[in-house]
Design an enzyme around this catalytic site. Structure first.
Site, PDB file in Angstrom:
ATOM      1  CG  ASP A 190      -0.218  -4.842  -3.877  1.00 16.14           C
ATOM      2  OD1 ASP A 190      -0.633  -5.103  -2.732  1.00 16.14           O
ATOM      3  OD2 ASP A 190      -0.451  -3.765  -4.445  1.00 16.14           O
ATOM      4  CG  HIS A 263      -0.550  -2.585  -0.654  1.00 17.14           C
ATOM      5  ND1 HIS A 263      -1.682  -3.358  -0.701  1.00 17.14           N
ATOM      6  CD2 HIS A 263      -0.983  -1.299  -0.537  1.00 17.14           C
ATOM      7  CE1 HIS A 263      -2.761  -2.584  -0.634  1.00 17.14           C
ATOM      8  NE2 HIS A 263      -2.367  -1.323  -0.521  1.00 17.14           N
ATOM      9  CD  GLU A 326      -5.084   1.228  -0.035  1.00 18.70           C
ATOM     10  OE1 GLU A 326      -6.273   1.546  -0.171  1.00 18.70           O
ATOM     11  OE2 GLU A 326      -4.558   0.301  -0.669  1.00 18.70           O
TER      12      GLU A 326
END
Ligand code: ACM
Ligand code: ZN
Length: 764
Positions: A190, A263, A326
């Site tokens: 991440d 990410h 995202e």
């Protein structure tokens, strides 16, 4: 607030014992969790020795080791393998439901199993049937037949935001195995850290596994502060193999996650050439969603495929998770290379570009005999041919994927995000949200309106443990248990008992196993619950205790703050409360009265405290002319319950709207004049929650054109609008205009902002 106050503190303290009379009348309740498909109990019991003699004919070496370990961990029992005078025998079944088993307890015990995994499950169930006391070990004669409902019974762990050691990861897996989970989703990469050694790209762990600072407190706290300390860690490939083998020994498959294209800040800190800008970046020390993501150019695709080569060799399971969530499209819009990929491949926009990116990975993984799974954003721009979808933004993504005949794992935030709060008060810091044990228990991966012909595409469900606010293993256990046990009921049990029965089994039979393993589990769901109602002159509440909380001691104090009136302070009388009775809280005639309640329990020695800031608004009827979002609507008492929505915000304490114009009406009960109205609003830009643009007041049916006084609290997250009103009126309508769309450059740009309100106060 700035009204002139004359503060007179009055302090009375009452110790009140609410005596409990909780009775349980359960019969034939199976102590096994997750609950088996069939359980029949007989009256007689069978005694067993501390050392159980087991005929291990047909059992693998691994199973024999597991049996010993399991027996010791539940009851400190020993196992001796011998075919002579054995009390427990095993029988292999063929042509039965996958992973089914049965347990027959009569004068001896027979476990029939269809696979090694089911033998392992059966033995856990067997252990949960045994009672141990000073007399020794015994169990009821009974018959159990069992098999799993869903094939994907998952728990996830984010080791990027906070790192967990190999030993801690193994313990996480071991605890999962008690409750028949079979899938461990290991979130290895991440923005805040890359945690898996990749031999071809050593900088991923040399640079990407370490950050220089970590944000402190909640990330919405202003001003933000950072702990400036190097933080990180990673797993070598040898360690990964060790964890994979450990999980396999407990019949758990690991699904590794390598996040792309978003990410990816930790990877880009190590190899900035695979971003769109090529600029140097740091491993991020803040939580959130960041603009710099992997560029979609061929070089990046090839880099990631080489990483997947190594990942595929390390993890024998069929699925590899590639993230996909995202990923802001800002950099791709500005990047010549990305725009080239769009043009040469005739793609419509950046969403189709994301789909193109995922397809490249999907085909590549398929060529290696692996299957791709990703978060539900991979639906945007078109779902790749073989992709399975993990639905986290509710159920809709999963429903859509199932209708397109793709496999789905349901993991909606509403029920499956165990990084959310599990209680309303006195919980350790969490990211937000509210997912109590009961909510986790209600989860059903099959949405009721999904046509039956698509049900077989729902592989199962999973809970996610994001670790922004989980820095150590003790807290990880607290957030995971017992919610994971509730989830196991949903994922394994063909039919689960009602929630109260589940709670009874949990506390009566399972807490002791968790205690034996020294698990730091939460008892929040067993604390007394406060139930609220409107009453004629304000509101009332009562404390619903449970067997687990024991007796309740309630103490009370109060202080009063009066405006413009120095004469009518005090005048308190002592109050006594009968057991389980409703406790009335009245609207004060003038000013504000703060009622403090302190609850203590005798059984689990918990204590909690709440304050009711009673004003004339307390318990007034509210009409929502604009409906709040069902996700952020704790009921229409929320705005007038005398309790301020707190920070960091929790969904149940604030009323949330996703509309531009919001109208709320209060009925004062009689005509009033000369009073003040206070309304509190929240701002949390990262969650797309913005202060309103304008707030107006309508009295009965005429706008009262008074300018609000606006006050910002110290950390700039709460704005209070106050109105001094003079006209006579019975109805007070709030007309709230949000900003139309979130301006560009801010989180959620181009969307309608959220407006969060709590509380409304009226002062006379
Ligand atoms: C997610 O929670 N961003 C999958
Ligand atoms: Zn690019």
């Amino acid at each position: 607030m700035t009204f002139v106050v004359n503060r007179k503190n009055v302090f009375i303290l009452l110790g009140i014992f609410i005596v409990l009379n909780v009775q349980f009348s359960f019969s034939q309740i199976c102590p096994i969790i997750p609950s088996p498909a069939t359980y029949k109990e007989f009256n007689e019991s069978l005694l067993i020795e501390k050392t159980v003699i087991v005929d291990s004919t047909g059992l693998s070496e691994n199973l024999k080791n597991q049996l010993k370990e399991i027996a010791f961990s539940y009851h400190k029992m020993e196992i001796k393998f011998s075919s002579n005078e054995s009390q427990l025998k095993f029988k292999k079944l063929v042509n039965v439901i996958e992973n089914s088993y049965s347990i027959n307890v009569s004068n001896d015990i027979t476990i029939s199993y269809s696979s090694d995994a089911s033998c392992f499950y059966a033995f856990h169930s067997f252990m949960q049937l045994i009672n141990s006391d000073s007399e020794g070990y015994s169990l009821k004669k009974c018959f159990v037949k069992d098999y799993p409902k869903f094939q994907w019974r998952g728990l996830h762990l984010d080791v990027s935001r906070h790192f967990f050691t190999v030993e801690e990861v193994k313990r996480y897996i071991d605890l999962m195995s008690m409750y028949k989970f079979n899938t461990f989703h290991w979130h290895l990469t991440d923005d805040q850290g890359w945690r898996i050694e990749i031999k071809q790209f050593p900088k991923l762990t040399e640079i990407g596994a370490w950050r220089d600072s970590t944000v402190e407190n909640h990330y919405t706290t202003k001003p933000r502060t950072y702990k400036k300390e190097r933080y990180g860690g990673f797993y070598t490939q040898e360690q990964i193999k060790e964890v994979v083998a450990y999980a396999a020994s407990k019949y758990i498959t690991i699904v590794p996650e390598i996040e792309m294209p978003g990410h990816s800040r930790a990877a880009l800190a190590a190899y900035p050439e695979y971003s769109c800008t090529g600029k140097e970046l740091c491993v991020e020390g803040l939580w959130g969603v960041f603009d710099d993501i992997f560029c979609s150019k061929d070089e990046t695709i090839s880099f990631l495929q080489k990483i997947l080569d190594e990942v595929a060799l390390l993890f024998p399971g069929e699925f590899i998770h590639i993230g996909g969530d995202e990923a802001p499209k800002k950099r791709w819009k500005e990047c010549e290379k990305c725009q080239n990929v769009i043009n040469t491949n005739n793609l419509k926009d950046e969403h189709e570009l994301q789909s193109y990116f995922i397809q490249k990975m999907d085909k590549y993984l398929a060529s290696k005999g692996k299957k791709l799974i990703g978060w539900d954003e991979i639906l945007e721009g078109g779902l790749s041919q073989n992709a399975a979808v993990m639905s986290w933004r509710g159920f809709d993504g999963g429903i859509e994927a199932a209708k397109q005949e793709h496999y789905v794992v349901m993991s909606p935030g509403s029920h499956c995000y165990f990084d959310h709060y599990q209680g309303k008060k006195n919980e350790p810091l969490a990211i937000g949200g509210y997912t109590p044990l009961e909510k986790a228990y209600e989860f059903n991966p099959i949405p009721p309106d999904l046509d039956e012909k698509y049900h077989s595409y729902i592989l199962g469900g999973q809970a996610n443990l994001w670790t922004e606010y989980i820095a150590d293993f003790k807290k990880l256990e607290y957030m995971t248990y017992p919610r994971a046990i509730a989830l196991s009921q949903t994922l394994w049990s063909i039919e689960k008992p009602d929630y109260n029965t589940f709670k009874y089994i949990l506390s009566n039979n399972h807490f002791k196993y968790l205690e034996a393993k020294k698990v730091n589990f939460s008892k929040t769901a067993f604390l007394p619950e406060v139930e609220w109602k409107r009453s004629k002159g304000g509101l009332k509440f009562r404390i619903n205790a449970s067997k687990e909380s024991g007796q309740i001691e309630l103490s009370y104090s109060r202080n009063e703050i009066l405006i413009n009136d120095y004469s009518k302070t005090g005048n308190n009388t002592n109050v006594t409360f009968a057991p389980n009775s409703w406790i009335q809280v009245k609207r004060p005639k003038k000013g504000i009265t703060n009622h403090h309640y302190y609850i203590k329990t005798t059984e689990n020695s918990s204590s909690s405290h709440f304050i009711i800031n009673a004003t004339h608004a307390l318990g007034l009827p509210i009409k929502y002319i604009t409906e709040p979002s069902p996700n952020y609507n704790g009921g229409d008492l929320t705005l007038v319950d005398g309790q301020f929505g707190s920070l960091p915000w929790k969904g149940n304490e604030w009323i949330g709207f996703n509309k531009n114009k919001i109208q709320i009406e209060l009925d004062l009960g009689k005509k009033m004049s000369n009073f003040q109205v206070f309304v509190r609003f929240l701002s949390d830009e990262n969650s797309w929650i913005y202060f309103p643009n304008d707030v107006k007041i309508v009295l009965d049916d005429a706008f009262e054109l008074v300018n609000p006084k606006i006050e910002l609290n110290d950390n700039q997250q709460i704005k209070t609008f106050s109105f001094q009103l003079s006209k006579k009126t019975q109805k007070v309508k709030l007309v709230i205009d949000s900003i139309m769309l979130i301006p560009s450059g801010l989180p959620g740009e181009g969307n309608i902002p959220w407006t969060f309100i709590d509380e409304i106060q009226i002062l006379r």
